[in-house]
Design an enzyme around this catalytic site. Structure first.
Site, PDB file in Angstrom:
ATOM      1  N   PHE A   1      36.065  42.600  43.337  1.00 35.05           N
ATOM      2  CA  PHE A   1      37.001  42.854  42.237  1.00 35.05           C
ATOM      3  C   PHE A   1      36.516  42.059  41.030  1.00 35.05           C
ATOM      4  O   PHE A   1      35.711  41.137  41.170  1.00 35.05           O
ATOM      5  CB  PHE A   1      38.434  42.451  42.627  1.00 35.05           C
ATOM      6  CG  PHE A   1      38.586  41.009  43.025  1.00 35.05           C
ATOM      7  CD1 PHE A   1      38.895  40.037  42.072  1.00 35.05           C
ATOM      8  CD2 PHE A   1      38.396  40.615  44.356  1.00 35.05           C
ATOM      9  CE1 PHE A   1      39.010  38.705  42.435  1.00 35.05           C
ATOM     10  CE2 PHE A   1      38.499  39.275  44.717  1.00 35.05           C
ATOM     11  CZ  PHE A   1      38.813  38.315  43.758  1.00 35.05           C
TER      12      PHE A   1
ATOM     13  N   PHE B   1      36.936  39.187  38.967  1.00 38.69           N
ATOM     14  CA  PHE B   1      35.530  38.888  39.136  1.00 38.69           C
ATOM     15  C   PHE B   1      35.403  37.964  40.351  1.00 38.69           C
ATOM     16  O   PHE B   1      35.366  36.754  40.214  1.00 38.69           O
ATOM     17  CB  PHE B   1      34.968  38.182  37.886  1.00 38.69           C
ATOM     18  CG  PHE B   1      35.006  39.086  36.668  1.00 38.69           C
ATOM     19  CD1 PHE B   1      33.988  40.016  36.476  1.00 38.69           C
ATOM     20  CD2 PHE B   1      36.058  39.042  35.776  1.00 38.69           C
ATOM     21  CE1 PHE B   1      34.025  40.858  35.362  1.00 38.69           C
ATOM     22  CE2 PHE B   1      36.084  39.888  34.673  1.00 38.69           C
ATOM     23  CZ  PHE B   1      35.066  40.802  34.461  1.00 38.69           C
TER      24      PHE B   1
END
Ligand SMILES: [Cu+2]
Lengths: 173, 495
Positions: free
Chosen positions: A88, A90
């Protein structure tokens, strides 16, 4: 290591090409009729062309024998550890982060948002395996860790402004 | 104009082509400066925010491919227009759309902080993590679309003109010669063959690109809209790989035309040459899956084919084109000047760049080198040492062809500086890739910084070299404008 072989092979061929171009450049100042040159060097081209084709076929057969996305055949009682990985922005959600040396591991990689790259680095920061984390799809990395240590997971596909800090780690005992 | 192997004398002025070369040259220089800044940041020599770095990354990729395409399409247009009737209006329209597109992407990137890299992998443009909004994404993607439409129109026109003169695109590729219906001596000129190939592959590439751009634009506006990400990725690389690749196939026309003029030896389109170009046409369009070798969800046979076809695509270059260039120069008594030297260098750059590309297209190698700096290593070699050298070689050729301007020691110095420093940049990338440095990282770990620093410093020398090349071209333009005021007769005489 694959990277070293790739680098040395490339360097050797690039230098060989440089030598050929250099040789022709030096010879270019002499002047000769084109007709005999064409005749002679077309003949040589046949040999050279055949050589290149054979070389490529050999390399192709050699490198296609074992592919990273071929699922290994597991021996009886040696079930692989299935690890779910979700990328995802980050970071990484990794269902299991501790493994044993010699254990077969399958990373099933997907993403919650944009495309990311799942790269596994060893302790010396050499890239040892990777796949893409793509929305709606699950890519699999098959790996058996031979060495104990702390391995890093880096994002290898540009995914936004914090792409380069999108790291995690796993431990092999 | 008769179809003949004799090289037609070139018209000595073509303001449209010159203008397009100036604009491309300027964009190349700006793009290179962003490249140096990125390497300097990765090497820890300067500090850039992540946002700036990725904006630079986006503009660098877009600018370099865009300007390479603009310059090389001017090269193709310049030579092709001597064999077929091309539309000047469409040529100009492409330039106008290019400029509009560039302005849109620049505003999107720098005013609205858009940074998806040129790859804009769906659904990244819609998911910025708070970094950019809808306007930035639409400006960038819309700009790319406008730019793509311009090029699409240009290739539709070249296709039209080739069909009109030769009957069909197949005949433009010399299929009737390959099949034996027509004699080798009646084969289309090399320029026409190459232009036909580019027409075919780029119309396909731009159609794929327009599709995926529109998909991304819709998803940016309406997040409820979804598209298959794997298909989007295929379309993105079908566009990007082919379009970038085609710049070499356009630029090589300069090699054919210029080397044969300099050596007085014809570069004939014989059967092996025609077969090689048909191979390139086909393979260039279908080898792009080598960008997807790390997507194991792709059908395995496509990935294996990706590797096999990538190898096959190296053959025409290694066996026909590079070999042909060497043969034509060998013992030719060629006069070396800036144009011929750059053109010869470009053939080296292209051939040498094929090597690390082939190495990486092996799936087992790609597994540990995909998305490392190895990849920019190989394409900087055949774009930087190849296409850009062809581009500036063509510029020196133009300047020599229609002005009295002499090159001097500074130009020679720039040639050596450029060759060595561009080679240095490529090697620094390849070394980075060999030590597993990821590409597209705003910052590097300390152990990755060394090669990046070397790349940044050599990159500065590359820019200096290119600036000297550009200086010659600027002098030529000013000198030429003066002559046009003084003697208007010259113009009518040669047109
Ligand atoms: Cu990322």
């Amino acid at each position: 290591m694959v990277q070293t072989v790739a680098w040395v092979v490339s360097l050797v061929f690039i230098l060989a090409i440089a030598v050929v171009f250099g040789f022709v450049a030096i010879k270019s100042t002499q002047k000769q009729d084109y007709e005999p040159i064409v005749k002679k060097w077309y003949k040589i081209r046949k040999v050279y062309g055949t050589f290149v084709v054979i070389l490529m076929i050999v390399v192709m057969v050699y490198t296609l024998r074992e592919l990273p996305f071929n699922q290994p055949v597991y021996s009886e009682g040696n079930e692989p550890v299935i690890v779910d990985v979700e990328a995802f922005q980050f970071g990484w959600k990794i269902s299991e982060k501790e493994f044993d040396v010699g254990q077969s591991v399958e990373f099933h990689v997907t993403t919650a948002d944009a495309t990311h790259g799942f790269g596994i680095y060893d302790e010396e920061m050499n890239l040892i395996a990777q796949t893409q984390a793509m929305p709606e799809y699950t890519n699999v990395v098959y790996i058996t860790f031979d060495e104990p240590g702390t391995y890093k997971i880096l994002c290898l596909e540009y995914c936004g402004l914090a792409h380069h800090v999108m790291m995690d780690q796993i431990v092999v005992k | 104009m008769a179809i003949t192997h004799k090289y037609t004398s070139l018209k000595s002025r073509d303001d449209k082509v010159v203008t397009q070369m100036i604009i491309s040259g300027a964009v190349v220089i700006v793009g290179m400066i962003f490249g140096v800044l990125m390497l300097a940041s990765q090497g820890g020599l300067i500090e850039l925010s992540a946002a700036s770095f990725y904006q630079f990354l986006t503009i660098h990729g877009t600018a370099m491919i865009g300007s390479a395409a603009l310059a090389t399409s001017a090269i193709m247009w310049y030579f092709l227009s001597h064999y077929v009737d091309l539309s000047k209006k469409i040529f100009n329209l492409n330039l106008v759309l290019f400029l509009i597109g560039v302005v849109m992407t620049i505003i999107g990137i720098f005013s609205f902080e858009y940074a998806s890299a040129w790859t804009f992998l769906y659904p990244l443009p819609a998911l910025s993590g708070g970094a950019w909004g809808t306007t930035g994404a639409l400006l960038y993607l819309g700009g790319m679309l406008v730019l793509g439409v311009g090029f699409l129109l240009l290739y539709i026109d070249t296709g039209r003109a080739i069909i009109k003169k030769y009957g069909s695109l197949g005949k433009g590729l010399g299929w009737d010669v390959i099949s034996g219906k027509k004699a080798e001596k009646d084969a289309p000129p090399t320029t026409v063959v190459a232009s036909t190939m580019v027409t075919i592959v780029n119309i396909s590439a731009l159609t794929a690109g327009a599709t995926v751009l529109i998909v991304n634009m819709i998803s940016v506006v309406n997040p409820a809209f979804t598209f298959n990400p794997l298909l989007a990725k295929n379309l993105t690389y079908a566009f990007g790989h082919i379009f970038a690749n085609a710049t070499i196939y356009m630029a090589v026309i300069a090699v054919y035309e210029i080397l044969s003029r300099y050596t007085g030896r014809p570069w004939k389109a014989n059967k092996p040459f025609l077969i090689a170009w048909t191979m390139s046409t086909l393979f260039t369009m279908i080898v792009y899956p080598h960008h997807l070798l790390m997507d194991s969800v792709m059908p395995k046979w496509i990935l294996i084919l990706g590797q096999i076809l990538s190898y096959a695509n190296g053959l025409p270059v290694l066996v026909i084109t590079a070999y042909g260039a060497l043969m034509i120069v060998y013992k030719s008594g060629i006069k070396w000047d800036m144009a011929s030297s750059l053109i010869f260098l470009s053939m080296f750059g292209w051939t040498a760049g094929v090597v690390p590309a082939l190495v990486d297209s092996a799936i087992v190698v790609n597994h540990v080198m995909h998305n490392t700096k190895w990849v920019p290593g190989h394409f900087h070699m055949y774009m930087g040492l190849g296409v850009i050298a062809m581009m500036f070689g063509f510029m020196y050729f133009l300047a020599k062809n229609d002005s009295q301007l002499k090159t001097n020691g500074l130009d020679k110095f720039a040639f050596i500086l450029y060759t060595l420093s561009m080679f240095g940049v490529c090697v620094s990338f390849l070394v980075s890739g060999a030590i597993s440095t990821p590409r597209r990282f705003a910052t590097h770990l300390p152990e990755w910084m060394g090669p990046a620093q070397v790349g940044a410093v050599t990159g500065i020398f590359v820019v200096i070299g290119i600036l000297i090349f550009a200086l010659h071209f600027v002098r030529y333009i000013f000198g030429r404008n003066k002559t046009s005021i003084n003697s208007t007769t010259q113009e009518t005489e040669v047109s």
